[in-house]
Design a protein around this motif. Structure first.
Motif, short mmCIF file in Angstrom:
data_model
loop_
_atom_site.label_atom_id
_atom_site.label_comp_id
_atom_site.label_asym_id
_atom_site.label_seq_id
_atom_site.Cartn_x
_atom_site.Cartn_y
_atom_site.Cartn_z
N ILE A 55 0.87 -1.17 0.00
CA ILE A 55 0.00 0.00 0.00
C ILE A 55 0.91 1.22 0.00
N SER A 56 0.75 2.07 -1.01
CA SER A 56 1.63 3.24 -1.13
C SER A 56 0.91 4.57 -1.00
N ASN A 57 -0.42 4.52 -0.87
CA ASN A 57 -1.17 5.76 -0.74
C ASN A 57 -2.57 5.47 -0.20
N SER A 58 -3.26 6.53 0.13
CA SER A 58 -4.59 6.40 0.75
C SER A 58 -5.60 5.79 -0.21
N GLU A 59 -5.50 6.05 -1.49
CA GLU A 59 -6.44 5.47 -2.45
C GLU A 59 -6.31 3.96 -2.52
N GLN A 60 -5.08 3.44 -2.55
CA GLN A 60 -4.88 1.99 -2.54
C GLN A 60 -5.44 1.39 -1.26
N LEU A 61 -5.25 2.08 -0.16
CA LEU A 61 -5.80 1.60 1.11
C LEU A 61 -7.32 1.55 1.06
N ARG A 62 -7.95 2.61 0.57
CA ARG A 62 -9.42 2.62 0.48
C ARG A 62 -9.93 1.46 -0.37
N LEU A 63 -9.28 1.19 -1.49
CA LEU A 63 -9.71 0.08 -2.35
C LEU A 63 -9.58 -1.26 -1.63
N GLU A 64 -8.49 -1.47 -0.93
CA GLU A 64 -8.29 -2.73 -0.21
C GLU A 64 -9.27 -2.86 0.94
N MET A 65 -9.56 -1.78 1.63
CA MET A 65 -10.43 -1.85 2.80
C MET A 65 -11.91 -2.05 2.43
N ARG A 66 -12.28 -1.74 1.18
CA ARG A 66 -13.66 -1.98 0.74
C ARG A 66 -14.00 -3.46 0.78
N GLU A 67 -13.07 -4.27 0.29
CA GLU A 67 -13.22 -5.71 0.28
C GLU A 67 -11.87 -6.31 0.66
N PRO A 68 -11.57 -6.37 1.95
CA PRO A 68 -10.24 -6.80 2.38
C PRO A 68 -9.87 -8.20 1.90
#
Length: 157
Positions: A55-68
């Motif tokens: 994870i290199s930024n907040s957008e990548q984190l948001r995408l992963e956290m939607r469907e972990p």
């Protein structure tokens, strides 16, 4: 899968980017954002192996956290490193702290990239659950002592 130091602390061993090797050896696996399908990796490795995702930024984190899908999020890179040069811009300490806050405890985080015995305590202070290193151990004249020193930082936390 795990290495223990004299105090019983443990470190998990992950294979980076090579799903075939992780599967063959029964080890944990880490992948970057563009290293394939994490769901395929899970299917191949099963539930007993941990999978890490960069994870290199907040957008990548948001995408992963939607469907972990990952067991652990590799905040990467903290700083530039000669070990891996095809990375996103460094997060540095402030970026790592921000992503840790954004996880709100919903995911385990480890920091990677440019971490060594001198700066590891600062990285640990960002709130990450762990650190990942390569050069800090592999380029050391005494890899075991270097690994033990890095692991010792967790004893005081």
């Amino acid at each position: 899968r795990r290495v223990f130091d004299a105090t019983g602390h443990q470190a998990a061993i992950f294979v980076n980017d090579r799903l075939d090797i992780a599967a063959d050896l029964g080890l944990h696996f880490h992948m970057g954002q563009s290293d394939g399908d994490i769901k395929e990796a899970r299917q191949r490795l099963g539930r007993d192996s941990m999978i890490g995702l960069s994870i290199s930024n907040s957008e990548q984190l948001r995408l992963e956290m939607r469907e972990p899908t990952a067991d652990v999020l590799g905040l990467s890179p903290i700083w530039s490193t000669p070990t891996k040069t095809d990375t996103d811009p460094p997060l540095e300490l402030q970026g790592a702290e921000q992503i840790v806050r954004e996880t709100a405890g919903r995911a385990k985080t480890v920091a990677i990239g440019g971490i060594n015995a001198v700066n590891a305590p600062w990285v640990i202070d960002t709130g990450v659950d762990g650190i990942c290193v390569v050069s800090a151990i592999m380029s050391s004249p005494d890899p075991l002592a270097s690994a033990e020193q890095l692991m010792s930082y967790w004893r005081v936390r």
